[in-house]
Design a protein around this motif. Structure first.
Motif, short mmCIF file in Angstrom:
data_model
loop_
_atom_site.label_atom_id
_atom_site.label_comp_id
_atom_site.label_asym_id
_atom_site.label_seq_id
_atom_site.Cartn_x
_atom_site.Cartn_y
_atom_site.Cartn_z
N LYS A 55 -11.68 45.97 -18.53
CA LYS A 55 -11.13 46.13 -19.89
C LYS A 55 -10.50 44.85 -20.39
CE LYS A 55 -6.65 47.87 -18.23
NZ LYS A 55 -5.68 48.98 -18.31
N ASP A 56 -10.14 43.95 -19.45
CA ASP A 56 -9.57 42.65 -19.85
C ASP A 56 -10.61 41.55 -19.89
OD1 ASP A 56 -6.97 43.71 -19.99
OD2 ASP A 56 -6.74 43.55 -17.81
N GLY A 57 -11.88 41.93 -19.77
CA GLY A 57 -12.93 40.92 -19.78
C GLY A 57 -13.55 40.77 -18.40
N PRO A 58 -14.57 39.90 -18.26
CA PRO A 58 -15.24 39.73 -16.97
C PRO A 58 -14.36 39.01 -15.95
CG PRO A 58 -16.11 38.16 -18.57
CD PRO A 58 -15.18 39.07 -19.32
N VAL A 59 -14.44 39.46 -14.70
CA VAL A 59 -13.77 38.79 -13.59
C VAL A 59 -14.82 38.53 -12.51
CG1 VAL A 59 -11.53 39.84 -14.02
CG2 VAL A 59 -13.13 40.98 -12.50
N ARG A 60 -14.63 37.47 -11.76
CA ARG A 60 -15.60 37.12 -10.73
C ARG A 60 -15.49 38.07 -9.54
NH1 ARG A 60 -15.92 30.50 -10.25
NH2 ARG A 60 -16.59 30.14 -12.39
N LEU A 61 -16.65 38.43 -8.99
CA LEU A 61 -16.67 39.24 -7.78
C LEU A 61 -16.21 38.42 -6.58
CD1 LEU A 61 -20.06 41.21 -7.99
CD2 LEU A 61 -17.77 42.01 -8.57
N THR A 62 -15.67 39.10 -5.61
CA THR A 62 -15.30 38.47 -4.35
C THR A 62 -15.97 39.26 -3.22
OG1 THR A 62 -13.28 39.82 -4.23
CG2 THR A 62 -13.09 37.64 -5.24
N GLY A 63 -15.80 38.80 -1.99
CA GLY A 63 -16.37 39.49 -0.85
C GLY A 63 -17.76 38.97 -0.51
N LYS A 64 -18.46 39.70 0.37
CA LYS A 64 -19.74 39.23 0.88
C LYS A 64 -20.80 39.10 -0.20
CE LYS A 64 -19.74 40.27 5.80
NZ LYS A 64 -20.44 40.96 6.91
N THR A 65 -20.76 40.00 -1.18
CA THR A 65 -21.74 39.92 -2.25
C THR A 65 -21.63 38.59 -2.99
OG1 THR A 65 -21.79 42.32 -2.55
CG2 THR A 65 -22.53 40.97 -4.40
N ALA A 66 -20.42 38.20 -3.34
CA ALA A 66 -20.20 36.94 -4.04
C ALA A 66 -20.57 35.75 -3.16
CB ALA A 66 -18.76 36.84 -4.51
N VAL A 67 -20.21 35.83 -1.87
CA VAL A 67 -20.53 34.74 -0.95
C VAL A 67 -22.04 34.56 -0.82
CG1 VAL A 67 -20.42 33.99 1.46
CG2 VAL A 67 -18.38 34.89 0.34
N SER A 68 -22.76 35.68 -0.71
CA SER A 68 -24.22 35.63 -0.57
C SER A 68 -24.89 35.04 -1.81
CB SER A 68 -24.78 37.02 -0.30
OG SER A 68 -24.30 37.54 0.92
N ILE A 69 -24.31 35.28 -2.97
CA ILE A 69 -24.90 34.80 -4.21
C ILE A 69 -24.55 33.35 -4.48
CG2 ILE A 69 -24.88 35.08 -6.73
CD1 ILE A 69 -24.49 38.09 -6.22
N HIS A 70 -23.28 33.01 -4.28
CA HIS A 70 -22.80 31.70 -4.73
C HIS A 70 -22.64 30.66 -3.61
CE1 HIS A 70 -20.72 28.69 -7.05
NE2 HIS A 70 -19.66 28.77 -6.29
N GLU A 71 -22.24 31.09 -2.42
CA GLU A 71 -21.89 30.13 -1.38
C GLU A 71 -22.99 29.94 -0.33
OE1 GLU A 71 -19.31 28.32 -1.60
OE2 GLU A 71 -18.28 29.36 -3.24
N ALA A 72 -23.32 31.01 0.38
CA ALA A 72 -24.29 30.93 1.47
C ALA A 72 -25.05 32.25 1.56
CB ALA A 72 -23.60 30.62 2.80
N PRO A 73 -26.31 32.29 1.15
CA PRO A 73 -27.06 33.54 1.19
C PRO A 73 -27.23 34.12 2.60
CG PRO A 73 -28.11 31.97 -0.28
CD PRO A 73 -27.04 31.23 0.45
N ASN A 74 -27.20 33.29 3.62
CA ASN A 74 -27.31 33.77 4.99
C ASN A 74 -26.64 32.77 5.93
OD1 ASN A 74 -29.39 31.74 5.78
ND2 ASN A 74 -30.66 32.91 4.36
N ASN A 75 -26.71 33.04 7.23
CA ASN A 75 -26.03 32.18 8.20
C ASN A 75 -26.74 30.86 8.44
OD1 ASN A 75 -24.05 34.14 8.60
ND2 ASN A 75 -25.22 35.14 10.23
N LEU A 76 -27.96 30.71 7.93
CA LEU A 76 -28.75 29.52 8.21
C LEU A 76 -28.77 28.52 7.07
CD1 LEU A 76 -31.87 31.22 9.89
CD2 LEU A 76 -29.80 30.33 10.98
N MET A 77 -28.45 28.97 5.86
CA MET A 77 -28.62 28.10 4.69
C MET A 77 -27.46 28.25 3.72
SD MET A 77 -32.60 28.47 3.54
CE MET A 77 -33.94 27.74 4.50
N GLY A 78 -27.08 27.12 3.13
CA GLY A 78 -26.18 27.17 1.99
C GLY A 78 -26.97 27.53 0.75
N ALA A 79 -26.25 27.80 -0.33
CA ALA A 79 -26.91 28.27 -1.55
C ALA A 79 -27.88 27.23 -2.12
CB ALA A 79 -25.86 28.64 -2.60
N ALA A 80 -27.51 25.95 -2.13
CA ALA A 80 -28.38 24.92 -2.73
C ALA A 80 -29.69 24.79 -1.96
CB ALA A 80 -27.65 23.58 -2.77
N LYS A 81 -29.61 24.77 -0.64
CA LYS A 81 -30.82 24.66 0.18
C LYS A 81 -31.70 25.89 0.02
CE LYS A 81 -32.23 23.67 4.96
NZ LYS A 81 -31.72 23.46 6.35
N PHE A 82 -31.07 27.07 0.02
CA PHE A 82 -31.79 28.33 -0.14
C PHE A 82 -32.57 28.35 -1.45
CE2 PHE A 82 -32.14 32.66 -1.71
CZ PHE A 82 -32.48 33.41 -0.60
#
Length: 398
Positions: A55-82
């Motif tokens: 109700k106050d506008g969009p907020v960024r997700l946290t947790g594994k879902t956010a990590v998989s999307i933005h930081e590291a999709p899996n244990n072998l690759m970072g997001a840029a390499k993936f």
């Protein structure tokens, strides 16, 4: 093979056979490698964030879902390499695939699939992806094709679509290297009485070839010819042996296939200060922005389902249009002064820490801005309260 084709083949020009085009061979053409590398790296390094509507506008997700999307999709690759690998498949073979590993409503990880080893099967309105002897439903596979065929299952790839142009570029590279490795001898015409019959004509070709080969080995500029005969160049001279004009046209052809402004393939032959700047905008509006939208649609559908539950992912294209430091700061200042963003939001765009003062989270507007036709009311302050005179200001300071 005709005598003309055979004679041209003596000098490295086999007109009857063009090079076979594969992804690996296509990437040996500098313009193709440049297009694929530039687009895949650009898409891979775009900031991608997951949000939830509140109700106050969009907020960024946290947790594994956010990590998989933005930081590291899996244990072998970072997001840029993936994502670089993913987009490389889109801009070469024509399809990027990745499997979503789930734990209930949460995204545990994402894993790349090799499109060349994946079989896609359609049954009615259902798709399944078979990879590494396992079948995955379409709901768990991120699938971005370069261009779908009419059956909505198979696809077109840019290298396949550009096969003829790539063949020509490979042939030019091969001819140019053979041309200069052979001392820059152009195609020649033999003038004079030629022997009758195919065997005698073949012997003449062989004699001429031996004479030219001997001249190459000895480094002498003289080639002995049979009496009454002479060789006349009918092709390009060594100065033009690199076929600069034709190779430049090939760069422009590849720019069309990948829809890139030629500037980004390092072709500045028609570049000016003004139109190169406009090509920057063209890149974001008519290419990167379109691929980002297609990726957002696919990611939102496959990660969160059709309902999405208020969750979504979004690329931030602002980084591609940041401009120089002076333009960025002036733009941010203007947005703050016109109440389009708060000072802290402006600081966030420049990766600066939030300011602790609560006023930095308020929308501000210049006090002189009033409704057209109205004048500021005497004795009324900016926030609607009474204006302070000089004495009150001094008392407040005291």
């Amino acid at each position: 093979m005709s005598h003309t084709t055979e004679f041209m083949a003596l000098f490295g020009m086999d007109l009857a056979r063009l090079p076979n085009v594969t992804i690996d061979s296509a990437l040996t053409v500098p313009a193709v490698a440049c297009a694929v590398a530039f687009l895949s790296r650009t898409m891979a390094t775009l900031p991608l964030h997951a949000h939830r509507d509140t109700k106050d506008g969009p907020v960024r997700l946290t947790g594994k879902t956010a990590v998989s999307i933005h930081e590291a999709p899996n244990n072998l690759m970072g997001a840029a390499k993936f994502w670089q690998y993913f987009w490389q498949q889109v801009f070469t073979g024509g399809r990027g695939l990745a499997w979503i590993e789930r734990n209930g409503p949460h995204i545990e990880a994402m894993w790349l699939m090799d499109p060349r080893k994946t079989r896609i099967k359609r049954t009615g309105f259902s798709l399944t992806y078979k990879f590494d002897n396992k079948e995955y439903p379409a709901a768990d596979v991120i699938d971005i094709p370069f261009m779908l065929r009419a059956d909505q299952v198979s696809h077109y790839g840019p290298i396949t679509l550009a096969a003829k142009a790539i063949q020509l570029a490979l042939a030019m590279n091969d001819y140019g290297s053979t041309f200069f490795a052979g001392g820059g001898v152009p195609p020649l015409s033999l003038e004079g009485p030629l022997p009758e019959g195919a065997p005698a004509l073949q012997r003449s070709f062989e004699d001429i070839k031996r004479a030219i080969d001997e001249a190459r080995k000895s480094g002498k500029p003289i080639v002995p010819m049979p009496p009454g005969h002479k060789l006349t160049p009918i092709g390009i001279d060594p100065e033009k042996g690199q076929m600069t004009g034709a190779r430049l046209f090939q760069v422009q052809e590849f720019a069309r296939i990948w829809q890139l402004p030629p500037t980004f393939l390092h072709d500045l032959s028609k570049g000016t200060f003004a139109n190169v700047e406009q090509q920057d905008l063209h890149l974001v509006k008519h290419l990167v922005g379109q691929w980002a939208r297609l990726a957002e649609d696919e990611l939102n559908l496959k990660l969160f389902g059709r309902s999405k539950s208020g969750r979504y992912v979004e690329f931030n294209l602002d980084g591609l249009m940041r401009g120089d430091f002076k333009s960025r700061i002036e733009g941010i200042a203007r947005a703050i002064q016109t109440a389009q963003m708060t000072p802290n939001e402006g600081r966030l765009l420049e990766n600066r820490p939030r300011h602790a003062n609560p006023a930095a989270d308020e929308l501000l507007v210049q006090g002189a801005t009033v409704v057209l036709g109205q004048q500021p009311v005497a004795g009324v302050g900016h926030n609607g309260g009474p204006a302070l005179d000089d004495g009150e200001k001094n008392d407040d300071k005291a």
